[in-house]
Motif scaffolding. Structure first.
Motif, PDB file in Angstrom:
ATOM      1  N   UNK A   1      24.040  12.338  34.692  1.00  0.00           N
ATOM      2  CA  UNK A   1      23.770  13.685  34.200  1.00  0.00           C
ATOM      3  C   UNK A   1      22.825  13.641  33.011  1.00  0.00           C
ATOM      4  N   UNK A   2      22.845  12.540  32.321  1.00  0.00           N
ATOM      5  CA  UNK A   2      22.021  12.392  31.130  1.00  0.00           C
ATOM      6  C   UNK A   2      20.634  11.854  31.460  1.00  0.00           C
ATOM      7  N   UNK A   3      20.423  11.623  32.710  1.00  0.00           N
ATOM      8  CA  UNK A   3      19.093  11.204  33.127  1.00  0.00           C
ATOM      9  C   UNK A   3      18.813   9.720  32.994  1.00  0.00           C
ATOM     10  N   UNK A   4      19.859   8.933  32.715  1.00  0.00           N
ATOM     11  CA  UNK A   4      19.605   7.493  32.669  1.00  0.00           C
ATOM     12  C   UNK A   4      19.315   6.977  34.071  1.00  0.00           C
ATOM     13  N   UNK A   5      18.497   5.961  34.139  1.00  0.00           N
ATOM     14  CA  UNK A   5      18.180   5.427  35.463  1.00  0.00           C
ATOM     15  C   UNK A   5      19.384   4.693  36.038  1.00  0.00           C
ATOM     16  N   UNK A   6      19.586   4.822  37.322  1.00  0.00           N
ATOM     17  CA  UNK A   6      20.649   4.061  37.964  1.00  0.00           C
ATOM     18  C   UNK A   6      20.449   2.574  37.734  1.00  0.00           C
ATOM     19  N   UNK A   7      21.541   1.835  37.846  1.00  0.00           N
ATOM     20  CA  UNK A   7      21.495   0.434  37.441  1.00  0.00           C
ATOM     21  C   UNK A   7      20.642  -0.470  38.299  1.00  0.00           C
ATOM     22  N   UNK A   8      20.627  -0.209  39.553  1.00  0.00           N
ATOM     23  CA  UNK A   8      19.916  -1.172  40.382  1.00  0.00           C
ATOM     24  C   UNK A   8      18.674  -0.581  41.026  1.00  0.00           C
TER      25      UNK A   8
ATOM     26  N   UNK B   1      25.245 -12.827  38.291  1.00  0.00           N
ATOM     27  CA  UNK B   1      26.655 -12.898  38.659  1.00  0.00           C
ATOM     28  C   UNK B   1      27.512 -12.461  37.484  1.00  0.00           C
ATOM     29  N   UNK B   2      28.678 -11.985  37.804  1.00  0.00           N
ATOM     30  CA  UNK B   2      29.565 -11.464  36.765  1.00  0.00           C
ATOM     31  C   UNK B   2      30.904 -12.193  36.814  1.00  0.00           C
ATOM     32  N   UNK B   3      31.474 -12.427  35.650  1.00  0.00           N
ATOM     33  CA  UNK B   3      32.815 -12.999  35.591  1.00  0.00           C
ATOM     34  C   UNK B   3      33.820 -11.863  35.812  1.00  0.00           C
ATOM     35  N   UNK B   4      35.056 -12.228  36.006  1.00  0.00           N
ATOM     36  CA  UNK B   4      36.069 -11.213  36.250  1.00  0.00           C
ATOM     37  C   UNK B   4      36.232 -10.317  35.019  1.00  0.00           C
ATOM     38  N   UNK B   5      36.070 -10.909  33.838  1.00  0.00           N
ATOM     39  CA  UNK B   5      36.180 -10.136  32.605  1.00  0.00           C
ATOM     40  C   UNK B   5      35.077  -9.091  32.495  1.00  0.00           C
TER      41      UNK B   5
ATOM     42  N   UNK C   1      36.339 -20.600  38.933  1.00  0.00           N
ATOM     43  CA  UNK C   1      36.480 -19.222  38.444  1.00  0.00           C
ATOM     44  C   UNK C   1      35.687 -18.268  39.332  1.00  0.00           C
ATOM     45  N   UNK C   2      36.163 -17.036  39.390  1.00  0.00           N
ATOM     46  CA  UNK C   2      35.517 -16.047  40.246  1.00  0.00           C
ATOM     47  C   UNK C   2      34.149 -15.643  39.710  1.00  0.00           C
ATOM     48  N   UNK C   3      33.215 -15.518  40.607  1.00  0.00           N
ATOM     49  CA  UNK C   3      31.887 -15.031  40.267  1.00  0.00           C
ATOM     50  C   UNK C   3      31.541 -13.886  41.211  1.00  0.00           C
ATOM     51  N   UNK C   4      31.253 -12.721  40.618  1.00  0.00           N
ATOM     52  CA  UNK C   4      31.016 -11.541  41.426  1.00  0.00           C
ATOM     53  C   UNK C   4      29.537 -11.182  41.485  1.00  0.00           C
ATOM     54  N   UNK C   5      29.130 -10.749  42.631  1.00  0.00           N
ATOM     55  CA  UNK C   5      27.803 -10.159  42.781  1.00  0.00           C
ATOM     56  C   UNK C   5      27.873  -8.738  42.221  1.00  0.00           C
ATOM     57  N   UNK C   6      26.752  -8.262  41.696  1.00  0.00           N
ATOM     58  CA  UNK C   6      26.739  -6.935  41.070  1.00  0.00           C
ATOM     59  C   UNK C   6      27.259  -5.858  42.032  1.00  0.00           C
TER      60      UNK C   6
ATOM     61  N   UNK D   1      25.372  -7.010  57.478  1.00  0.00           N
ATOM     62  CA  UNK D   1      24.158  -7.823  57.517  1.00  0.00           C
ATOM     63  C   UNK D   1      23.308  -7.657  56.255  1.00  0.00           C
ATOM     64  N   UNK D   2      23.507  -6.521  55.567  1.00  0.00           N
ATOM     65  CA  UNK D   2      22.710  -6.315  54.356  1.00  0.00           C
ATOM     66  C   UNK D   2      23.583  -5.671  53.278  1.00  0.00           C
ATOM     67  N   UNK D   3      23.107  -5.721  52.065  1.00  0.00           N
ATOM     68  CA  UNK D   3      23.811  -5.051  50.980  1.00  0.00           C
ATOM     69  C   UNK D   3      23.770  -3.546  51.228  1.00  0.00           C
TER      70      UNK D   3
END
Lengths: 150, 150
Positions: free
Chosen positions: A143-150, B5-9, B40-45, B77-79
Motif C-alpha cells: 500500500x505504501x508503494x514499496x517494490x515487491x521483494x522479488x 538462502x535463509x536460516x530458520x531464524x 541445519x535447515x537452509x530455505x530458498x526465499x 517444474x518451476x518456481x
DNA sequence: TCTTAACTTCAAGTGAGCTTCAGATCAGCC
DNA sequence: GGCTGATCTGAAGCTCACTTGAAGTTAAGA
C-alpha cells in the motif's frame, strides 16, 4: 417426562448437543442440573436457552471461558428473560462487525496481494490483520508503494 | 547469511512464525528445506511466500491438510509465480463470501432471535446455520411464525 | 415384575496445531 | 582456536472442546 423437567437425552435431542457435551458444559460451570432420586440429571427448561446461547456464541468465536463469563452477568435472582438474553448477545455486535470487516478486507485484497512479495513481510495487513501498529504505522508495504521483494 | 538462502531464524523473523512451527510445517509436508553441511535447515526465499500463504489460508479457515492439498496444485517444474499464487487464492473467494454471509446473517438476526424460544429448537438457522434442510425445509420457527416456547 | 434403553462416573483418548525440553552440534566472529 | 548464540533431534506436553469406554445403576413401559 416432558412436563417441567428434562432428562439429559431430551435436552440433547432438542438442542442437538450430545449428552457428553452437556455433561462437559456442566463440569465447566456453563449449565446447571438438579438430580433425580436416583442421581440422574434433571434440567429446567431454561437450560435449552443457555445451551443454544452457548452454541451461537461459539459461532461468533467465543471460547467456553468467555461464554461462561458472559453468562455470569445474567440475573441470578430470576429466570433471565428475552431481553436479558438479547442484551447479552447485542454485545457481540462489534465483534461480529470486526470479523466481517476482516473477511471482507481479506476477500477484496486477495487478488492484488496474495501473489506479491509483501506477503513475505511481517508487516503485511493480510498476514497480521490484528496488528494495529503495523496497519497504521509501518503499514502494508504494497500500500505504501514499496517494490515487491522479488 | 541473507543472500540466497535463509536460516530458520531468518525465516522466522521475516514471517513471524516460530521456528518450531516451521519445523512442524516441514514435518507435515507443507514446506521444504535443504541442509547445510552441518545439517541445519537452509530455505530458498520462495519459502517466505509459502509460509505467508499458509498463514493467510489459515485465516480463511483452511486446515493444514487442505492447505497442503491446495499447494500441491502449484507447478513443480518451476518456481510458482505471482499468478500461480493469485489463482490459488482466488479459489477461496466463494468460501469467503459464504463465511461473510453467515456472519452477516448472524449479526442481523441476533436482536430478533437470540432471546426467542426458537433458539432452543434444533431447527433454528442461527443454531444450525449449516443445516440446509432445516433452513429451506422445516425452517427456523421464528420465521415461520410459530409462537416462542415460553 | 421384568426388561431394556437411558443414565451414571471417572479416566483416558482424540485431533489440530503447535511448544517445550534436554542434550548435543553448528556457524559466525574476535 | 575459542566463544556464544543459533540450530539440531525426538519425545513429551499443552490447549480446546469434546468423545469414548468400562462397569455399574435407574426408570419407564409391557
Amino acid at each position: 417426562m416432558s412436563q417441567d423437567v428434562l432428562s439429559i437425552g431430551e435436552v440433547s435431542d432438542r438442542t442437538d448437543v450430545a449428552p457428553s457435551a452437556l455433561r462437559f458444559y456442566e463440569s465447566e460451570g456453563l449449565i446447571h442440573a438438579t438430580r433425580s432420586d436416583g442421581g440422574q440429571r434433571r434440567y429446567h427448561r431454561d437450560v435449552l436457552r443457555r445451551v443454544s446461547f452457548i452454541r451461537v456464541a461459539q459461532r461468533v468465536g467465543l471460547s467456553l471461558g468467555e461464554i461462561r463469563e458472559a453468562m455470569a452477568s445474567l440475573p441470578e435472582s430470576r429466570t433471565p428473560n428475552k431481553e436479558d438474553w438479547a442484551k447479552l448477545s447485542r454485545s457481540w455486535r462489534p465483534r461480529l462487525d470486526e470479523q466481517i470487516a476482516l473477511l471482507e478486507r481479506l476477500r477484496d485484497r486477495l487478488d492484488g496481494c496474495i501473489g506479491c512479495g509483501c506477503l513475505s513481510l511481517r508487516v503485511c495487513a493480510l498476514v497480521n490483520p490484528g496488528d494495529e501498529a503495523s496497519a497504521s504505522g509501518a503499514g502494508p508495504r504494497y500500500l505504501l508503494g514499496e517494490p515487491p521483494e522479488r
